[in-house]
Design an enzyme around this catalytic site. Sequence first.
Site, short mmCIF file in Angstrom:
data_model
loop_
_atom_site.label_atom_id
_atom_site.label_comp_id
_atom_site.label_asym_id
_atom_site.label_seq_id
_atom_site.Cartn_x
_atom_site.Cartn_y
_atom_site.Cartn_z
N SER A 162 6.58 11.52 51.97
CA SER A 162 7.29 12.79 52.11
C SER A 162 8.45 12.84 51.12
O SER A 162 8.88 11.79 50.61
CB SER A 162 7.83 12.91 53.54
OG SER A 162 8.71 14.01 53.64
N TYR A 175 12.86 9.61 60.39
CA TYR A 175 11.69 10.04 59.62
C TYR A 175 11.88 9.70 58.14
O TYR A 175 10.95 9.22 57.47
CB TYR A 175 11.50 11.54 59.84
CG TYR A 175 10.24 12.16 59.30
CD1 TYR A 175 9.02 11.49 59.31
CD2 TYR A 175 10.26 13.46 58.79
CE1 TYR A 175 7.86 12.10 58.81
CE2 TYR A 175 9.12 14.07 58.31
CZ TYR A 175 7.92 13.39 58.31
OH TYR A 175 6.79 13.99 57.82
P1 NAD Z 1 0.23 17.40 62.02
O1 NAD Z 1 1.17 17.19 63.15
O2 NAD Z 1 -0.39 18.75 61.80
O3 NAD Z 1 -0.96 16.35 62.12
C1 NAD Z 1 -0.78 15.03 62.48
C2 NAD Z 1 -2.06 14.55 63.15
O4 NAD Z 1 -1.88 13.17 63.45
C3 NAD Z 1 -2.38 15.27 64.47
O5 NAD Z 1 -3.72 15.71 64.47
C4 NAD Z 1 -2.16 14.19 65.53
O6 NAD Z 1 -3.02 14.31 66.65
C5 NAD Z 1 -2.44 12.93 64.73
N1 NAD Z 1 -1.85 11.76 65.33
C6 NAD Z 1 -0.62 11.65 65.92
N2 NAD Z 1 -0.45 10.42 66.40
C7 NAD Z 1 -1.57 9.73 66.10
C8 NAD Z 1 -1.99 8.41 66.34
N3 NAD Z 1 -1.22 7.53 67.00
N4 NAD Z 1 -3.21 8.02 65.89
C9 NAD Z 1 -4.03 8.89 65.25
N5 NAD Z 1 -3.68 10.16 65.00
C10 NAD Z 1 -2.46 10.57 65.42
O7 NAD Z 1 1.01 16.89 60.73
P2 NAD Z 1 0.92 17.34 59.22
O8 NAD Z 1 2.00 18.31 58.96
O9 NAD Z 1 -0.48 17.67 58.85
O10 NAD Z 1 1.32 15.97 58.51
C11 NAD Z 1 0.39 15.02 58.03
C12 NAD Z 1 1.14 13.97 57.23
O11 NAD Z 1 1.88 14.59 56.19
C13 NAD Z 1 2.15 13.19 58.06
O12 NAD Z 1 2.16 11.85 57.61
C14 NAD Z 1 3.45 13.86 57.73
O13 NAD Z 1 4.52 13.00 57.94
C15 NAD Z 1 3.24 14.19 56.28
N6 NAD Z 1 4.07 15.26 55.72
C16 NAD Z 1 4.08 16.52 56.25
C17 NAD Z 1 4.85 17.50 55.64
C18 NAD Z 1 4.89 18.89 56.16
O14 NAD Z 1 5.62 19.71 55.62
N7 NAD Z 1 4.10 19.22 57.18
C19 NAD Z 1 5.62 17.20 54.51
C20 NAD Z 1 5.59 15.93 54.01
C21 NAD Z 1 4.81 14.97 54.61
#
Ligand code: NAD
Length: 279
Positions: A162, A175
């Site tokens: 991130s 985070y």
């Molecule tokens: P999201 O919350 O939409 O999806 C996360 C998924 O992970 C969910 O389907 C959840 O059920 C699953 N999950 C949670 N705990 C789990 C576990 N113990 N085992 C297996 N699966 C599990 O999140 P997102 O926004 O799609 O983010 C995905 C990745 O991108 C993450 O690593 C997040 O930190 C990173 N990220 C997101 C953003 C953003 O703006 N959304 C920005 C930078 C980085």
Amino acid sequence: METNLKNKVAVVTGAGGVICSSMAKSLAAMGVKTALVDINAEAVEKLALEIEKEFNITSIGVAASVLDKDSLIAAKKVINSKLGSINYLINGAGGNSPQATSGVDQMEESDLENLDQTFFGMKMEGFDKVFDLNFKGTILPSMVFAMDMIENKSGSIVNVSSMNSYRPLTRIAAYSAAKAAVNNFTQWLSVHFSKMGVRVNAIAPGFLLTNQNRFLLTDEATGAPTARGEKIIKNTPMERYGTPEELQGTLLYLLSDWSAFVTGVVIPVDGGFSAYSGV
Ligand code: NAD
């Protein structure tokens, strides 16, 4: 130039979520068979059906937790028997917790009356959760799924980091630190595996508006941008949020032979945020 992606097998953790469901679709579009691993079995089973229908390529949903090694080992057995040996791993499961998020950006004198909103009100339980999910949740799947790649002397791992990993963002102390740990581990593992034909890199997405950050960036009642949301757009030279689809190109590049000499890097996909000093 052709890519070598076709008919490979990719494991995508967190595939039930916004970013990784989009990543899984981009892989399927390139002819990659996908194993969608998530604690949300319903979400990944539904997505697998959608992918098979849309791209006519095998996809399976597998329920497992990235925090439970036994469940990952059981998932690997299912994946190997249904799809074959694993070539790629995308460590996408991750996220923040409100319990490890301070209520104010910077502490002021007046906050002495309301310490709950500051660093002093943050919960260790939140720190544990966020470190477990992002850091341990990257290590454990790598430990389980990379074994096939080591045996084949070929493979690629992409971790999802991130913007907060380079310099912490206000409020989200745990985070930010956990994603910094992901970057550090990406470099460590890339060196460790470098003689074994397995590359390890990461993508650092900039700001996307998704469920996990919506409560920080938009007003729940009105949908209007919060002061934080406005600040983000002001500090993103392209002056907008990114979309999950805009991460796909970098993912495909890092998995394919197009990046055959690239390992240990964290690529920002951020509309210029990390390059901009604000002036
Ligand atoms: P999201 O919350 O939409 O999806 C996360 C998924 O992970 C969910 O389907 C959840 O059920 C699953 N999950 C949670 N705990 C789990 C576990 N113990 N085992 C297996 N699966 C599990 O999140 P997102 O926004 O799609 O983010 C995905 C990745 O991108 C993450 O690593 C997040 O930190 C990173 N990220 C997101 C953003 C953003 O703006 N959304 C920005 C930078 C980085």
